[in-house]
Enzyme design. Structure first.
Site, PDB file in Angstrom:
ATOM      1  N   ALA A 324       0.870  -1.267  -0.059  1.00 22.32           N
ATOM      2  CA  ALA A 324       0.032   0.072   0.105  1.00 22.32           C
ATOM      3  C   ALA A 324       0.885   1.199   0.039  1.00 22.32           C
ATOM      4  O   ALA A 324       2.125   1.168  -0.470  1.00 22.32           O
ATOM      5  CB  ALA A 324      -0.976   0.007   1.128  1.00 22.32           C
ATOM      6  N   SER A 325       0.385   2.243   0.518  1.00 23.67           N
ATOM      7  CA  SER A 325       0.992   3.682   0.252  1.00 23.67           C
ATOM      8  C   SER A 325       2.512   3.764   0.904  1.00 23.67           C
ATOM      9  O   SER A 325       3.340   4.471   0.526  1.00 23.67           O
ATOM     10  CB  SER A 325       0.238   4.770   0.740  1.00 23.67           C
ATOM     11  OG  SER A 325      -0.940   4.869   0.302  1.00 23.67           O
ATOM     12  N   PRO A 326       2.659   2.730   2.109  1.00 19.34           N
ATOM     13  CA  PRO A 326       4.237   2.864   2.415  1.00 19.34           C
ATOM     14  C   PRO A 326       5.224   2.646   1.451  1.00 19.34           C
ATOM     15  O   PRO A 326       6.273   2.849   1.944  1.00 19.34           O
ATOM     16  CB  PRO A 326       4.055   1.899   3.610  1.00 19.34           C
ATOM     17  CG  PRO A 326       2.866   1.866   4.244  1.00 19.34           C
ATOM     18  CD  PRO A 326       1.944   2.265   2.864  1.00 19.34           C
ATOM     19  N   LYS A 328       5.482   4.207  -1.181  1.00 19.41           N
ATOM     20  CA  LYS A 328       5.633   5.456  -1.818  1.00 19.41           C
ATOM     21  C   LYS A 328       7.219   6.137  -1.637  1.00 19.41           C
ATOM     22  O   LYS A 328       7.805   6.499  -2.477  1.00 19.41           O
ATOM     23  CB  LYS A 328       4.611   6.429  -1.529  1.00 19.41           C
ATOM     24  CG  LYS A 328       3.478   6.027  -2.597  1.00 19.41           C
ATOM     25  CD  LYS A 328       2.021   6.752  -2.233  1.00 19.41           C
ATOM     26  CE  LYS A 328       0.743   6.197  -3.011  1.00 19.41           C
ATOM     27  NZ  LYS A 328      -0.411   6.622  -2.467  1.00 19.41           N
TER      28      LYS A 328
END
Lengths: 636, 379
Positions: A324-326, A328
């Site tokens: 997920a976003s981690p 990024k």
């Protein structure tokens, strides 16, 4: 007549004398045979018979070494050996088991589990081995048995040491547990060294450091008579106790983290970035290791095994979740390092992204987009469109490269075993496992941590610790040092993996600054979190979809989460480290089917950096439905 | 034959027997006595150790020895002529008692061997050990030697009736000794080697038939002898432990009172039938050879008395008693060292126990009587 008689007389004398001589010679031959036999036994085979004779009367009784203790980094005892009384049976002295069990059951209550465990053990052991019928007798039971002992010749009460875990459930996923040695393990252990040992590490630290914890068997050499009774002790070689382990864990932090996560399914991993010391390793729910030490019935084990909450499942090491976003910050670092992204580049986010030659729309989590975003804002507000674009420009190869140098897709090398490597998906990987080609859309999805990429909480924590260290990597580890009986210490120095090197070290600061913005910028996904913090922190939150919104015809995740069945709700993730300037803690939190990762992470970090929480000021979260008392927004 | 010269040399000291010495006056053969005393003394030493230094057992054995010496002295006083005169009746009475014991015998250790008359317990089979050779010697004394086949057949019946009765008690060891005692008279009386070979052949062939007569425990013993490891904790245990005891003794032994096999009770019956294993363990090869030498010294003295005896009855009886003594200790040693099957025979003069000791000393008494009642004739 007379003449004949005299003649016969002389003849008879000669006859008898001759016969006497013959008999004497035969006797000498027989005696020669006897002496030859004696020489054969006593001179030729003397060594053999001496060995046999010694085997008769010399008895080596192995003495079990005391298992090493386990401490946390502050010297708090995590695993110890406590004395208990057990009721043991010598099978070959029992004539009829059902009768014995019925009779002893009147004095010492036996559970069905005790009896089934006993019968299982009975099949696995020799007839003269002592087998435990019941562990942990109470004082009253010991007294009752002593009064009736004469009725039970094959039974005895024994004092022994048994493994005890003072913190019970809190550390079961880290420490593991010991259990009775099974036939499979018997094949792999050194039978001499384990000749007096009944228990062996089955999981976790207990298993990984089994050799160090076990110690070396001792011996008592006794003179035995024919009935096997020891007459006197001739010699004693003391067992060498196992080494004491001092772990890097902070059990107070562990407890705080566990408390924050209790009631949820999830994992928390906290690492000291400077050293790679694991400060907390929580997987919830957990289980009581004592039941494994004592042995449990098949039904109880099945119950644990099939529980929908999967308490035996070590989520921190084996839980495979989408990044997920981690993901990024890692993508951003690669973008900067490769020169494809720059801090100055801006992009307009209309809420969707479309590949040049495709009709497929990739949506941002925010319906109408974030407007104009640069790298910092893209991380802070977790802008998907920016990363779709960046991912497309980087290509899957570069994405895989940066994840690999941070240690994703590989085992971290934690001193516990058990961990899973996760997946850094590549075209080759997809072809191999799924049998289909890699599409550009897969790259786009990978850039925001959805799709095929999978990681574990431990890997995320190690990854964020590497960011905190500006590239220096440490192997996450649990053992600080081993302590010998003479108090000498042997420090654990795991080999560290190669550091992550960037062309420009300033790139670290750009990304770390962006992660700070997550909580400091009003647009940050962790703004509420940040407002409360008296310390600086770099954070990235994330949400992992459990079910595709399309598949369920849902367009708004946030709006509909509470109305979804619990198990279909999104997981929430968070990686963070603090303080930003001199990081002392790096943390990864995953809460399954809940949006509470941020508030839980906050409690853990506050505990570590400020001290025990002022419970009254921070309204406690949570019931299972995920409605929150302190009403933090779901972060993305 | 050079051996003849050896015997001639043994005759020499007897030249001065023109008058009676003190020992001759009390009818004691000093050579035999010294041998017996040495052996019983050594036996007491071994017994003290094998009984775990139980002085009570040693005292008991000393009483047995004392009583036995009394019997020896008594039997030595009776002139050979009297034995010859009573030989027939001694045999008949012994036979009646033996039959009586199989009818009304007192059952002890699963074997009816004892007959109680008042306070005295008899073992008629023990009496038979003396009665058979006496009877045969008396019989052959009357007739002309060498033996005819008819005489041999009659003798066989005379031997086998009590032997079979004893074997049925069941006491295989004593039965064997009875056959030996009678057979040795036949042997000395010049039984043809052909007949003897034939007899042994028949014995061998009748093995299967004997098998059915044997008691179950006797069959076990034979099987176990053939393969002790067949039943290492049961019947084979005796012989395995006995071999371990002897073998672990080595050349010099573990030392007196230091045997582990006997003191820690691994060796069964270490004070009775298996006492030779204790000797082998504690005194080693040398000690065992010394013990055997002592036994052989007594045998040589017995054979000397045989050769020197004055009539056929005395020669046959003395020779038979000597051979029986040899066979009894040889069977015991053979069984303890594992070259013969385990038959329950004690080691004479050494094993703990009274009844066989009395018979043995009686036979020594008869030997002494034969040696010391010689008429001062020159033959």
């Amino acid at each position: 007549m007379q003449r004949i008689a005299i003649k016969n007389h002389i003849q008879e004398i000669q006859l008898i004398t001759q016969r006497c001589i013959t008999v004497f010679m035969m006797m000498m031959i027989l005696i020669g045979l006897l002496i030859a036999r004696l020489a054969y036994l006593q001179l030729v085979n003397h060594t053999l018979y001496t060995t046999l004779s010694k085997k008769n009367w010399l008895d080596l009784t192995p003495i079990e070494p005391t298992r090493g203790l386990i401490y946390d980094r502050n010297g708090i005892l995590l695993a110890e050996n406590i004395p208990i009384f057990s009721l043991d049976v010598i099978p070959n002295k029992i004539t009829y088991f059902p009768h014995m069990l019925a009779e002893i059951g009147k004095i010492i209550p036996l559970s069905d589990n005790d009896i089934s465990q006993f019968q299982k053990q009975l099949k696995q052991h020799r007839r003269f081995d002592e087998i435990t019928l019941k562990l942990r007798l109470t004082e009253a039971e010991v007294a009752r048995f002593s009064e009736n002992q004469y009725r039970f010749p094959g039974l005895l009460v024994k004092a022994r040491l048994i493994r005890h875990y003072p913190l019970a459930n809190s550390l079961s996923h880290v420490l593991g547990y010991v259990g009775r040695i099974n036939t499979d393990e018997l094949r792999h252990i050194n039978p001499t060294n384990y000749s007096a040992t009944h228990y062996i590490g089955k999981l976790g630290i207990e298993k990984f450091y089994e050799d160090q914890l076990h110690g070396t068997v001792g011996y008592e050499q006794a003179e035995n008579d024919a009935s096997g009774q020891a007459i006197r002790i001739l010699n004693k070689i003391k067992p060498i106790p196992g080494k004491n382990l001092h772990l890097t864990l902070d059990s107070k932090l562990q407890l705080a983290a566990e408390q924050a996560l209790s009631g949820h399914r999830g994992a928390i991993v906290a690492i000291q970035p400077k050293t790679g010391d694991l400060l907390a390793l929580v997987s919830e729910p957990s289980y009581d290791p004592t039941v494994f030490v004592d042995g449990m019935s098949n039904e109880d084990y099945q119950r644990l095994q099939t529980s929908p909450d999967r308490p035996l499942y070590n989520r921190a090491l084996r839980g495979l979740y989408p990044f997920a976003s981690p993901i990024k910050p890692f993508i951003a670092l690669e973008g900067l390092n490769s020169g494809i992204a720059s801090p100055d580049f801006t992009l307009f986010d209309p809420g969707w992204y479309k590949l040049p030659n495709s009709q497929h729309f990739f949506h941002d989590w925010r319906p109408h987009g974030h407007g104009t975003v640069n790298l910092t804002k893209a991380i802070a507000s977790s802008c998907d469109i920016y990363f779709y674009d960046l991912g497309h420009k980087l290509g899957i190869q570069r994405i895989d490269d940066i994840l690999t140098v941070f240690g994703f897709g590989q085992l971290t090398g934690i001193d516990m075993g058990e961990e899973l490597p996760g997946v850094v998906a590549s075209p080759a990987w997809k072809r191999k496992t799924k049998g289909v080609a890699w599409y550009e859309g897969d790259t786009i999805n990978s850039a925001i941590g959805q799709g095929y990429m999978q990681t574990t909480p431990l890997q995320l924590a190690a990854g964020v610790a590497t960011i905190a260290n500006r590239g220096i990597r440490h192997t996450p580890h649990l053992l600080a040092y081993m302590e010998y009986a003479n108090q000498a210490r042997e420090f654990n120095q795991p080999k560290d993996p190669a550091p992550v090197t960037l062309r420009d070290d300033h790139d670290w600061e750009i990304v770390i600054h962006a992660m700070q913005e997550v909580i400091t910028s009003p647009e940050g996904t962790g703004y509420h979190f940040g407002k409360l913090g008296p310390y600086t922190a770099a954070i990235k939150t994330g949400t992992a979809q459990v079910y595709s919104k399309k598949a369920h015809g849902l367009n708004e995740i946030a709006d509909n989460q509470d109305s979804l069945p619990e198990r279909l709700r999104n997981h929430s993730l968070l990686i963070a480290f603090a303080p930003v300037e001199k990081p002392t803690i790096a943390i990864a939190v995953i809460v399954e089917n809940s949006n509470l990762a941020s508030s839980i992470a906050r409690q853990v970090m506050d505990y570590y950096l400020i001290g025990p929480p002022l419970v009254t000021l921070l309204p406690q979260t949570t019931n299972r439905k995920g409605t929150t008392a302190n009403a933090l927004h779901p972060f993305h | 034959m050079p051996f003849i010269h050896f015997i001639d040399r043994m005759r020499k000291p007897e030249r001065s027997s023109q008058y009676r010495t003190f020992w001759q006056y009390i009818h004691i053969d000093i050579g035999l006595l010294i041998g017996i005393l040495l052996l019983t003394f050594l036996g007491l030493l071994i017994l003290y150790s094998s009984s775990n230094q139980n002085i009570h057992v040693v005292n008991q054995q000393m009483i047995h020895i004392g009583l036995a010496f009394g019997v020896l002295f008594l039997f030595a006083q009776i002139p050979p002529m009297t034995y010859r005169r009573w030989a027939f009746w001694i045999y008949i009475i012994s036979l009646i008692l033996l039959i009586a014991v199989s009818l009304i015998g007192h059952v002890g250790k699963g074997a009816a061997r004892w007959l109680t008359i008042g306070y005295v317990r008899f073992q008629p089979s023990e009496m038979m050990k003396l009665a058979i050779p006496m009877f045969l010697a008396w019989h052959y004394h009357k007739i002309h030697l060498p033996l005819t086949l008819r005489t041999v057949m009659v003798s066989a019946v005379i031997i086998l009736i009590p032997a079979l009765l004893t074997a049925k008690q069941p006491d295989l060891g004593t039965a064997i000794l009875l056959v030996i005692a009678g057979g040795s008279v036949l042997l000395l009386a010049g039984l043809s080697w052909y007949v003897m070979t034939a007899f042994i052949a028949i014995l061998g062939l009748s093995g299967p038939a004997v098998w059915y007569l044997l008691h179950d425990y006797q069959r076990q013993r034979v099987l176990t002898f053939l393969n002790p490891e067949r039943d290492p904790l049961g019947a084979g245990y005796h012989i395995i432990q006995s071999k371990i005891a002897i073998g672990s003794g080595g050349l010099f032994g573990k030392g007196w009172l230091n045997g582990t096999q006997s003191h820690l009770h691994f060796l069964p019956e270490h004070s009775t039938d298996f006492i030779f294993a204790v000797c082998g363990e504690e005194f080693g090869f040398l000690g065992s050879v010394i013990l055997i030498t002592l036994f052989m010294a007594i045998i040589m003295r017995g054979l000397y008395i045989t050769i020197k005896a004055q009539d056929t009855f005395c020669r046959l009886l003395a020779g038979s008693l000597t051979i029986t003594f040899f066979i009894s200790f040889f069977i015991n040693m053979g069984m303890v060292t594992g070259i013969l099957p385990v038959v329950g025979l004690p080691l004479p003069l050494v094993s703990y126990g009274g009844s066989s000791m009395i018979t043995l000393m009686a036979s020594f008494g008869i030997l002494m009587s034969i040696q010391t009642h010689r008429k001062l004739l020159t033959t």
